[in-house]
Design a protein around this motif. Sequence first.
Motif, PDB file in Angstrom:
ATOM      1  N   ILE A 168       0.813  -1.207   0.000  1.00 62.03           N
ATOM      2  CA  ILE A 168       0.000   0.000   0.000  1.00 62.03           C
ATOM      3  C   ILE A 168       0.851   1.263   0.000  1.00 62.03           C
ATOM      4  O   ILE A 168       0.470   2.277  -0.586  1.00 62.03           O
ATOM      5  CB  ILE A 168      -1.004  -0.011   1.183  1.00 62.03           C
ATOM      6  N   GLY A 169       2.026   1.226   0.630  1.00 69.84           N
ATOM      7  CA  GLY A 169       2.896   2.398   0.605  1.00 69.84           C
ATOM      8  C   GLY A 169       3.299   2.775  -0.800  1.00 69.84           C
ATOM      9  O   GLY A 169       3.283   3.949  -1.181  1.00 69.84           O
ATOM     10  N   LEU A 170       3.647   1.786  -1.595  1.00 72.90           N
ATOM     11  CA  LEU A 170       4.023   2.031  -2.986  1.00 72.90           C
ATOM     12  C   LEU A 170       2.834   2.552  -3.781  1.00 72.90           C
ATOM     13  O   LEU A 170       2.972   3.464  -4.607  1.00 72.90           O
ATOM     14  CB  LEU A 170       4.564   0.744  -3.608  1.00 72.90           C
ATOM     15  N   GLU A 171       1.651   2.003  -3.535  1.00 74.20           N
ATOM     16  CA  GLU A 171       0.467   2.458  -4.254  1.00 74.20           C
ATOM     17  C   GLU A 171       0.093   3.886  -3.858  1.00 74.20           C
ATOM     18  O   GLU A 171      -0.327   4.679  -4.707  1.00 74.20           O
ATOM     19  CB  GLU A 171      -0.708   1.511  -3.990  1.00 74.20           C
ATOM     20  N   VAL A 172       0.250   4.232  -2.581  1.00 73.07           N
ATOM     21  CA  VAL A 172       0.008   5.616  -2.154  1.00 73.07           C
ATOM     22  C   VAL A 172       0.970   6.556  -2.873  1.00 73.07           C
ATOM     23  O   VAL A 172       0.574   7.628  -3.348  1.00 73.07           O
ATOM     24  CB  VAL A 172       0.151   5.737  -0.628  1.00 73.07           C
ATOM     25  N   ALA A 173       2.226   6.164  -2.970  1.00 76.07           N
ATOM     26  CA  ALA A 173       3.212   6.980  -3.681  1.00 76.07           C
ATOM     27  C   ALA A 173       2.794   7.178  -5.128  1.00 76.07           C
ATOM     28  O   ALA A 173       2.863   8.299  -5.672  1.00 76.07           O
ATOM     29  CB  ALA A 173       4.586   6.320  -3.607  1.00 76.07           C
ATOM     30  N   ARG A 174       2.345   6.121  -5.768  1.00 81.90           N
ATOM     31  CA  ARG A 174       1.932   6.207  -7.172  1.00 81.90           C
ATOM     32  C   ARG A 174       0.741   7.145  -7.332  1.00 81.90           C
ATOM     33  O   ARG A 174       0.714   7.991  -8.243  1.00 81.90           O
ATOM     34  CB  ARG A 174       1.575   4.817  -7.700  1.00 81.90           C
ATOM     35  N   GLN A 175      -0.235   7.027  -6.437  1.00 79.87           N
ATOM     36  CA  GLN A 175      -1.435   7.855  -6.559  1.00 79.87           C
ATOM     37  C   GLN A 175      -1.156   9.321  -6.219  1.00 79.87           C
ATOM     38  O   GLN A 175      -1.754  10.227  -6.814  1.00 79.87           O
ATOM     39  CB  GLN A 175      -2.552   7.292  -5.692  1.00 79.87           C
ATOM     40  N   LEU A 176      -0.273   9.578  -5.270  1.00 84.59           N
ATOM     41  CA  LEU A 176       0.112  10.960  -4.988  1.00 84.59           C
ATOM     42  C   LEU A 176       0.816  11.569  -6.199  1.00 84.59           C
ATOM     43  O   LEU A 176       0.561  12.720  -6.568  1.00 84.59           O
ATOM     44  CB  LEU A 176       1.029  11.013  -3.769  1.00 84.59           C
ATOM     45  N   ALA A 177       1.690  10.792  -6.826  1.00 82.60           N
ATOM     46  CA  ALA A 177       2.416  11.282  -8.005  1.00 82.60           C
ATOM     47  C   ALA A 177       1.465  11.597  -9.143  1.00 82.60           C
ATOM     48  O   ALA A 177       1.687  12.545  -9.902  1.00 82.60           O
ATOM     49  CB  ALA A 177       3.453  10.257  -8.440  1.00 82.60           C
ATOM     50  N   GLN A 178       0.393  10.830  -9.261  1.00 82.20           N
ATOM     51  CA  GLN A 178      -0.588  11.092 -10.307  1.00 82.20           C
ATOM     52  C   GLN A 178      -1.257  12.446 -10.120  1.00 82.20           C
ATOM     53  O   GLN A 178      -1.795  13.011 -11.067  1.00 82.20           O
ATOM     54  CB  GLN A 178      -1.652   9.993 -10.320  1.00 82.20           C
ATOM     55  N   ARG A 179      -1.211  12.975  -8.914  1.00 81.84           N
ATOM     56  CA  ARG A 179      -1.810  14.276  -8.627  1.00 81.84           C
ATOM     57  C   ARG A 179      -0.797  15.409  -8.745  1.00 81.84           C
ATOM     58  O   ARG A 179      -1.063  16.526  -8.327  1.00 81.84           O
ATOM     59  CB  ARG A 179      -2.425  14.263  -7.236  1.00 81.84           C
ATOM     60  N   ASP A 188       6.374  18.694   2.282  1.00 82.35           N
ATOM     61  CA  ASP A 188       5.003  19.156   2.488  1.00 82.35           C
ATOM     62  C   ASP A 188       4.100  18.085   3.096  1.00 82.35           C
ATOM     63  O   ASP A 188       3.161  18.403   3.818  1.00 82.35           O
ATOM     64  CB  ASP A 188       4.403  19.591   1.149  1.00 82.35           C
ATOM     65  N   ILE A 189       4.361  16.834   2.750  1.00 91.11           N
ATOM     66  CA  ILE A 189       3.488  15.733   3.164  1.00 91.11           C
ATOM     67  C   ILE A 189       4.343  14.599   3.707  1.00 91.11           C
ATOM     68  O   ILE A 189       5.304  14.175   3.059  1.00 91.11           O
ATOM     69  CB  ILE A 189       2.651  15.213   1.980  1.00 91.11           C
ATOM     70  N   LEU A 190       3.981  14.107   4.885  1.00 93.86           N
ATOM     71  CA  LEU A 190       4.624  12.928   5.460  1.00 93.86           C
ATOM     72  C   LEU A 190       3.562  11.856   5.657  1.00 93.86           C
ATOM     73  O   LEU A 190       2.580  12.065   6.377  1.00 93.86           O
ATOM     74  CB  LEU A 190       5.271  13.266   6.802  1.00 93.86           C
ATOM     75  N   VAL A 191       3.755  10.723   5.007  1.00 93.20           N
ATOM     76  CA  VAL A 191       2.853   9.579   5.182  1.00 93.20           C
ATOM     77  C   VAL A 191       3.608   8.504   5.952  1.00 93.20           C
ATOM     78  O   VAL A 191       4.521   7.859   5.432  1.00 93.20           O
ATOM     79  CB  VAL A 191       2.364   9.028   3.827  1.00 93.20           C
ATOM     80  N   ASN A 192       3.223   8.330   7.204  1.00 89.84           N
ATOM     81  CA  ASN A 192       3.837   7.333   8.082  1.00 89.84           C
ATOM     82  C   ASN A 192       3.180   5.979   7.832  1.00 89.84           C
ATOM     83  O   ASN A 192       2.189   5.616   8.477  1.00 89.84           O
ATOM     84  CB  ASN A 192       3.637   7.733   9.551  1.00 89.84           C
ATOM     85  N   ASN A 193       3.731   5.235   6.889  1.00 92.03           N
ATOM     86  CA  ASN A 193       3.178   3.930   6.547  1.00 92.03           C
ATOM     87  C   ASN A 193       4.001   2.773   7.120  1.00 92.03           C
ATOM     88  O   ASN A 193       3.477   1.682   7.313  1.00 92.03           O
ATOM     89  CB  ASN A 193       3.092   3.792   5.028  1.00 92.03           C
ATOM     90  N   ALA A 194       5.263   2.995   7.405  1.00 93.63           N
ATOM     91  CA  ALA A 194       6.124   1.917   7.909  1.00 93.63           C
ATOM     92  C   ALA A 194       5.564   1.364   9.220  1.00 93.63           C
ATOM     93  O   ALA A 194       5.173   2.115  10.113  1.00 93.63           O
ATOM     94  CB  ALA A 194       7.543   2.448   8.128  1.00 93.63           C
ATOM     95  N   ALA A 195       5.540   0.049   9.328  1.00 93.09           N
ATOM     96  CA  ALA A 195       4.995  -0.599  10.527  1.00 93.09           C
ATOM     97  C   ALA A 195       5.520  -2.023  10.609  1.00 93.09           C
ATOM     98  O   ALA A 195       6.000  -2.584   9.622  1.00 93.09           O
ATOM     99  CB  ALA A 195       3.469  -0.610  10.482  1.00 93.09           C
ATOM    100  N   ALA A 208      -3.811  13.015   2.950  1.00 92.16           N
ATOM    101  CA  ALA A 208      -2.552  13.695   2.648  1.00 92.16           C
ATOM    102  C   ALA A 208      -2.756  14.984   1.869  1.00 92.16           C
ATOM    103  O   ALA A 208      -1.841  15.808   1.788  1.00 92.16           O
ATOM    104  CB  ALA A 208      -1.638  12.766   1.855  1.00 92.16           C
ATOM    105  N   THR A 209      -3.931  15.173   1.304  1.00 89.65           N
ATOM    106  CA  THR A 209      -4.192  16.336   0.444  1.00 89.65           C
ATOM    107  C   THR A 209      -5.411  17.120   0.907  1.00 89.65           C
ATOM    108  O   THR A 209      -6.070  17.797   0.106  1.00 89.65           O
ATOM    109  CB  THR A 209      -4.369  15.892  -1.013  1.00 89.65           C
ATOM    110  N   LEU A 210      -5.713  17.063   2.192  1.00 89.58           N
ATOM    111  CA  LEU A 210      -6.857  17.799   2.731  1.00 89.58           C
ATOM    112  C   LEU A 210      -6.668  19.304   2.570  1.00 89.58           C
ATOM    113  O   LEU A 210      -5.539  19.809   2.629  1.00 89.58           O
ATOM    114  CB  LEU A 210      -7.023  17.480   4.214  1.00 89.58           C
ATOM    115  N   PRO A 211      -7.757  20.045   2.431  1.00 86.51           N
ATOM    116  CA  PRO A 211      -7.657  21.498   2.414  1.00 86.51           C
ATOM    117  C   PRO A 211      -7.294  22.026   3.802  1.00 86.51           C
ATOM    118  O   PRO A 211      -7.342  21.294   4.798  1.00 86.51           O
ATOM    119  CB  PRO A 211      -9.057  21.949   1.999  1.00 86.51           C
TER     120      PRO A 211
END
Length: 255
Positions: A31-42, A96-103, A235-238
């Motif tokens: 899921i971490g890799l997929e989140v990275a991919r979807q953020l990049a798409q934006r 700008d954005i930190l996604v803490n996915n490591a667990a 990660a992209t909330l107003p």
Amino acid sequence: MTEKHRSDALVSETISRDGTVALVTGAAHGIGLEVARQLAQRGIDVLVGARDPGKAAAAVRGLDRVSALPVPLDITDQTSVDLVLRTVEETKGRLDILVNNAAAHPDHDETVTSVDLESAARVVQVDLFGTWRLTISALPLLRRAPGPRVVIVSSGAGSHSDDRYGLASAGGAYASHAIGKAAVNALTSALAAGLADTPVVVNAVCPDVTATVPGAEARGARPVEESAPGIVWAATLPDDGPRGGFFRDGKPLGW
């Protein structure tokens, strides 16, 4: 709602962060890799952090706007965390954005009365203290950003309200994971309160049971493409978005 419609609905409620920089931890796969991919798409420039930078580099090869950090990220090690954040600053100049996915990986055979406490301590060191360490270490960089966002990937296992896997429903199963994630939810609330007078927006997200290992979908886990949009949403909330909440698919989830 289909995966595509769910993703579209979540994106429509958020704002574009074009030109910003995100760091996603534990992102060499799943899921971490997929989140990275979807953020990049934006339009976001995404840095992928992992304990094995070689695996991370191989995983992101061919993905536009996604690159792997050339240094290992071990969130339980302050020296590693400092090196990673210095690398982010030197290569990107901002965060700008930190996604803490490591667990830590949950032990599905463990129960609260048969737990190996040394093993449990290692899980909590990663899930709670590792997340805590990286977040507060990243704050000097995040505070420079105009709209900083912190997302902590949690789990319904650490909630009293999840009627399938929650603390009151699971019969004490995977106790280290559940208790560690309950602590992560508390950390989210405390961080949000401590940062209430700053632009730093902190929230936790449960991605639901997600197929991060082969064969998981056959056991009822949903694909990473369906779980990642909820994390991207947070990660992209107003600027006037929620703070200190716990969400699944953009909807509040009880603690």
